[in-house]
Design an enzyme around this catalytic site. Structure first.
Site, PDB file in Angstrom:
ATOM      1  N   ASN A 163      -1.087  -9.954   4.883  1.00 27.36           N
ATOM      2  CA  ASN A 163      -0.333  -7.953   4.569  1.00 27.36           C
ATOM      3  C   ASN A 163      -0.417  -7.716   3.454  1.00 27.36           C
ATOM      4  OD1 ASN A 163      -0.306  -5.545   5.927  1.00 27.36           O
ATOM      5  ND2 ASN A 163       0.656  -6.108   7.670  1.00 27.36           N
ATOM      6  N   CYS A 217      -5.501   0.224   3.955  1.00 24.54           N
ATOM      7  CA  CYS A 217      -5.237  -1.584   4.017  1.00 24.54           C
ATOM      8  C   CYS A 217      -7.442  -2.101   3.903  1.00 24.54           C
ATOM      9  CB  CYS A 217      -5.153  -1.466   5.542  1.00 24.54           C
ATOM     10  SG  CYS A 217      -5.996  -0.050   6.318  1.00 24.54           S
ATOM     11  N   HIS A 268      -5.710  -1.988  11.416  1.00 24.58           N
ATOM     12  CA  HIS A 268      -5.698  -1.918  10.832  1.00 24.58           C
ATOM     13  C   HIS A 268      -6.376  -3.606  10.293  1.00 24.58           C
ATOM     14  CE1 HIS A 268      -3.137  -2.506   7.581  1.00 24.58           C
ATOM     15  NE2 HIS A 268      -1.908  -3.642   8.068  1.00 24.58           N
ATOM     16  N   GLN A 274       1.256  -0.826   0.196  1.00 22.60           N
ATOM     17  CA  GLN A 274      -0.697   0.001  -0.139  1.00 22.60           C
ATOM     18  C   GLN A 274       1.033   1.438   0.302  1.00 22.60           C
ATOM     19  OE1 GLN A 274      -1.486  -0.863   3.746  1.00 22.60           O
ATOM     20  NE2 GLN A 274      -1.167   1.388   3.779  1.00 22.60           N
TER      21      GLN A 274
END
Lengths: 73, 214
Positions: free
Chosen positions: B182, B25, B162, B19
């Site tokens: 992630n 996110c 997150h 990102q």
């Protein structure tokens, strides 16, 4: 990425790593913490850039109210 | 349920993305879930546009932040068709929403579910196994320093901040863990992923769980 004072942030990161790795040293397969691409940021700088998801409240999952998911075809 | 299961092994999860310094996110995670849900349904696995969600999801704030739940609601209510990343590529900053004609090909969702699975992470594993990768919102403050291993301490279930994608679980060892993809690039963590202990709602991983239907 680096913030307003990278050297100071890096020193603080090193101290944080020492603490995080010291608490459960012998625990099997536990997480390891150390220097990475975010070590030149203070925690508040890291959070301001990367942790921007907003929480929402979700209804509690009620297993008995659902056909147990494992039975779903 | 198998002791170990990961949708990545089924080749229905797109590669880890980055990102960069865009706080998007929430968009990466929602798009990742849609990509996998389509692939699980037999469509080709392909990268869809995160930038479209960042620019067009009106109830979010683009690179300044957002919530997966708002994005899912927008996708579902507007029956938005997500276009391919190659048509609307990520540029790590907010932009004006680009619209496409109805005849333009894209991927829309039929619905989504959103639950709190605290104290029911076995049910959460069933949901993952049945529905596909799960969107979760965690407290990732301590992930700044993460290098590898299973996170089981120093990760409160405080304020969720997150969004990430749970792609699998592994209960074969002494410490069962979730396998989490992630969006900070492959140089972070375990090739871009992180392992979080199953049980005990570590990092708040079980509190805000969503899945998409296509």
């Amino acid at each position: 990425p680096s913030g307003r004072n990278p050297p100071a942030a890096f020193r603080e990161s090193l101290n944080r790593h020492r603490y995080l790795n010291s608490v459960f040293p012998g625990e099997n397969s536990t997480a390891v913490y150390g220097i990475n691409q975010f070590s030149y940021l203070f925690p508040e700088e890291f959070k301001a850039i990367y942790l921007r998801s907003r929480p929402s409240s979700f209804p509690r999952f009620l297993a008995d109210a659902h056909t147990s998911i494992s039975n779903v075809s | 349920l198998p002791l170990r299961f990961d949708w990545t092994d089924k080749h229905v999860v797109t590669p880890v993305r980055n990102q960069q310094t865009c706080g998007g996110c929430w968009a990466f995670t929602v798009v990742g879930a849609v990509e996998s849900a389509c692939a699980i349904k037999g469509q080709p696995l392909e990268a869809l546009s995160v930038q479209q969600v960042i620019d067009c999801s009106y109830s979010n704030y683009g690179c300044n932040g957002g919530s997966p739940l708002n994005a899912l609601n927008w996708l579902n209510k507007m029956q938005v068709k997500l276009v391919r990343d190659s048509e609307y590529p990520f540029k790590a900053q907010n932009g004006l929403c680009r619209y496409f004609s109805d005849s333009h090909s894209g991927f829309s969702i039929k619905g989504y579910s959103a639950y709190d699975f605290r104290d029911q992470e076995d049910e959460m594993a069933k949901a993952l196994f049945t529905l596909g990768p799960l969107i979760v919102v965690v407290d990732a403050v301590s992930w700044q320093d993460y290098l590898g291993g299973i996170i089981q301490h120093h990760c409160s279930s405080g304020e969720a901040n997150h969004a990430v994608l749970v792609t699998g679980f592994d209960k074969t060892g002494s410490t069962p863990y979730w396998i989490v993809r992630n969006s900070w690039g492959t140089s972070w963590g375990i090739d871009g992923c992180v392992h979080v202990k199953m049980g005990g709602n570590i990092c708040g991983i079980a509190e805000s769980v969503s899945a998409v239907f296509v």
